[in-house]
Design a protein around this motif. Structure first.
Motif, short mmCIF file in Angstrom:
data_model
loop_
_atom_site.label_atom_id
_atom_site.label_comp_id
_atom_site.label_asym_id
_atom_site.label_seq_id
_atom_site.Cartn_x
_atom_site.Cartn_y
_atom_site.Cartn_z
N ARG A 140 -13.89 -2.05 -8.81
CA ARG A 140 -13.49 -3.07 -7.82
C ARG A 140 -12.90 -2.43 -6.57
O ARG A 140 -13.09 -2.92 -5.47
N TYR A 141 -12.18 -1.31 -6.73
CA TYR A 141 -11.57 -0.63 -5.57
C TYR A 141 -11.75 0.87 -5.66
O TYR A 141 -11.61 1.45 -6.74
N PHE A 165 6.24 -2.89 2.05
CA PHE A 165 6.68 -4.29 2.06
C PHE A 165 7.99 -4.46 1.30
O PHE A 165 8.91 -5.12 1.78
N ILE A 166 8.09 -3.84 0.13
CA ILE A 166 9.32 -3.98 -0.67
C ILE A 166 10.51 -3.37 0.09
O ILE A 166 11.57 -3.98 0.20
N MET A 204 3.67 0.20 7.81
CA MET A 204 3.02 -0.92 7.11
C MET A 204 1.98 -1.60 7.99
O MET A 204 0.90 -1.95 7.53
N ASN A 264 -13.93 -11.42 3.39
CA ASN A 264 -13.01 -12.54 3.26
C ASN A 264 -13.39 -13.73 4.14
O ASN A 264 -12.59 -14.66 4.30
N TYR A 316 -13.91 -12.39 -3.82
CA TYR A 316 -12.61 -13.06 -3.68
C TYR A 316 -12.80 -14.57 -3.70
O TYR A 316 -13.82 -15.08 -3.22
N GLN A 347 -7.60 -16.47 -2.37
CA GLN A 347 -7.37 -15.09 -1.91
C GLN A 347 -7.74 -14.95 -0.44
O GLN A 347 -7.06 -14.28 0.33
N MET A 399 6.37 -14.78 4.85
CA MET A 399 5.58 -13.70 4.26
C MET A 399 6.10 -13.31 2.87
O MET A 399 5.32 -13.02 1.97
N HIS A 433 1.22 -14.01 -4.17
CA HIS A 433 0.18 -12.98 -4.37
C HIS A 433 0.46 -12.18 -5.65
O HIS A 433 -0.42 -12.00 -6.49
N VAL A 434 1.71 -11.73 -5.81
CA VAL A 434 2.06 -10.92 -6.99
C VAL A 434 2.03 -11.80 -8.24
O VAL A 434 1.49 -11.38 -9.28
N THR A 449 -5.86 -8.44 -13.82
CA THR A 449 -6.06 -8.24 -12.37
C THR A 449 -5.29 -7.03 -11.86
O THR A 449 -5.82 -6.22 -11.08
C1 HEM Z 1 4.11 -5.65 -3.67
C2 HEM Z 1 3.37 -5.86 -4.70
C3 HEM Z 1 1.89 -6.17 -4.69
C4 HEM Z 1 1.11 -6.26 -5.81
C5 HEM Z 1 1.58 -6.08 -7.25
C6 HEM Z 1 -0.24 -6.54 -5.38
C7 HEM Z 1 -1.33 -6.69 -6.23
C8 HEM Z 1 -2.64 -6.84 -5.84
C9 HEM Z 1 -3.78 -6.88 -6.72
C10 HEM Z 1 -3.73 -6.75 -8.24
C11 HEM Z 1 -4.89 -7.05 -5.97
C12 HEM Z 1 -6.34 -7.14 -6.47
C13 HEM Z 1 -6.80 -8.59 -6.55
C14 HEM Z 1 -8.28 -8.68 -6.84
O1 HEM Z 1 -9.00 -7.68 -6.72
O2 HEM Z 1 -8.75 -9.80 -7.15
C15 HEM Z 1 -4.47 -7.11 -4.59
C16 HEM Z 1 -5.32 -7.29 -3.51
C17 HEM Z 1 -4.90 -7.35 -2.20
N1 HEM Z 1 -3.60 -7.27 -1.74
FE1 HEM Z 1 -1.93 -6.98 -2.87
N2 HEM Z 1 -0.26 -6.65 -4.01
C18 HEM Z 1 1.02 -6.43 -3.54
C19 HEM Z 1 1.42 -6.46 -2.21
C20 HEM Z 1 0.58 -6.73 -1.13
C21 HEM Z 1 1.02 -6.84 0.25
C22 HEM Z 1 2.46 -6.69 0.72
C23 HEM Z 1 -0.09 -7.12 0.99
C24 HEM Z 1 -0.23 -7.35 2.47
C25 HEM Z 1 0.72 -7.73 3.26
C26 HEM Z 1 -1.23 -7.16 0.08
C27 HEM Z 1 -2.53 -7.38 0.47
C28 HEM Z 1 -3.63 -7.40 -0.37
C29 HEM Z 1 -5.00 -7.58 0.07
C30 HEM Z 1 -5.45 -7.78 1.53
C31 HEM Z 1 -5.79 -7.53 -1.09
C32 HEM Z 1 -7.31 -7.69 -1.18
C33 HEM Z 1 -7.62 -9.16 -1.40
C34 HEM Z 1 -8.38 -9.76 -0.26
O3 HEM Z 1 -8.90 -9.02 0.57
O4 HEM Z 1 -8.47 -11.03 -0.20
N3 HEM Z 1 -0.78 -6.92 -1.19
N4 HEM Z 1 -3.08 -6.99 -4.54
#
Ligand code: HEM
Length: 206
Positions: free
Chosen positions: A10-11, A26-27, A65, A80, A110, A114, A161, A168-169, A178
């Motif tokens: 996936r990534y 971010f944290i 960031m 997206n 997505y 998402q 945010m 999101h988390v 996931t």
């Molecule tokens: C701080 C703890 C965070 C965790 C545990 C986390 C977890 C995840 C996970 C598991 C995915 C994969 C989802 C999938 O493939 O379906 C993901 C995707 C993503 N995350 Fe996070 N994330 C965190 C913070 C952030 C922050 C702060 C941002 C941006 C401000 C962010 C932006 C994104 C983006 C852009 C994707 C790709 C999904 C998309 O393009 O729609 N994440 N994250």
């Protein structure tokens, strides 16, 4: 077994590193930002070596960031883009949250939620970055009215945010299987079939 050779990629490692830089920044930003926002959170400055260091470091971490976010944004914006299926998914999201996902339309890499979050974060990050520069008084912040406006925008958008990232988390943990996508870069076939069937068909050809 955590990893199976049949798992789907996936990534890439670089996408995951990009995402972790954003997550860690971010944290750190939320902790130091809250410390500036209200005296109740002031002790959090100790995590950064005291108030002066927290004040110095916060904007630099913010710049890091922003750079990392706009890189991931450039990588993922195309995938997206909203389609009719995503709008349908969003309309039915309530059914899924209450436990019935039988009528959910098939999703690509997505889902509508998402994607909506992706664009919302794009708006938030743009506002956070611009307002952050306005109030960075060590180098910018030339006009007091702009500093005041920047401070309001920066704190209001930060609150929004933080709420978005909590969702999101939470969603990443709630949908079992996931989070590992961000550790190992892979997901199980069963996960893909269940949550992103159109993407499953596309990558497996089935
Ligand atoms: C701080 C703890 C965070 C965790 C545990 C986390 C977890 C995840 C996970 C598991 C995915 C994969 C989802 C999938 O493939 O379906 C993901 C995707 C993503 N995350 Fe996070 N994330 C965190 C913070 C952030 C922050 C702060 C941002 C941006 C401000 C962010 C932006 C994104 C983006 C852009 C994707 C790709 C999904 C998309 O393009 O729609 N994440 N994250």
């Amino acid at each position: 077994m955590i990893r199976d050779p049949k798992d789907l990629k996936r990534y890439t490692a670089s996408e995951r590193a990009n995402h972790w830089v954003i997550g860690i920044c971010f944290i750190l930003l939320a902790l130091s930002g809250l410390a500036f926002f209200h005296p109740a959170f002031f002790p959090l400055t100790m995590l950064f070596g005291g108030a002066v260091w927290a004040r110095i470091l916060h904007p630099f971490i913010g710049v890091l960031m922003a750079i990392a976010f706009f890189i991931i944004f450039a990588r993922f914006w195309k995938i997206n883009r909203m389609s009719k299926v995503d709008v349908e998914w969003l309309k039915r999201a309530n059914e899924m949250v209450t436990g019935d996902d039988h009528n959910m339309p098939e999703q690509g890499k997505y889902n509508g939620g998402q994607k909506a979050l992706f664009w919302s974060l794009g708006v938030c990050m743009t506002l956070m970055t611009l307002s952050g520069f306005l109030i960075w008084r060590a180098y910018f912040g030339f006009d007091i009215n702009l500093v005041r406006l920047g401070a309001v925008v920066h704190s209001a958008v930060a609150a929004v945010m933080i709420a978005f990232i909590m969702v999101h988390v939470y969603a990443a943990i709630w949908v079992k299987g996931t989070v590992r996508a961000m550790w190992y870069g892979t997901v199980t076939r069963a996960w893909a079939k269940q949550h992103h069937r159109a993407w499953y068909r596309q990558v497996t050809g089935k």
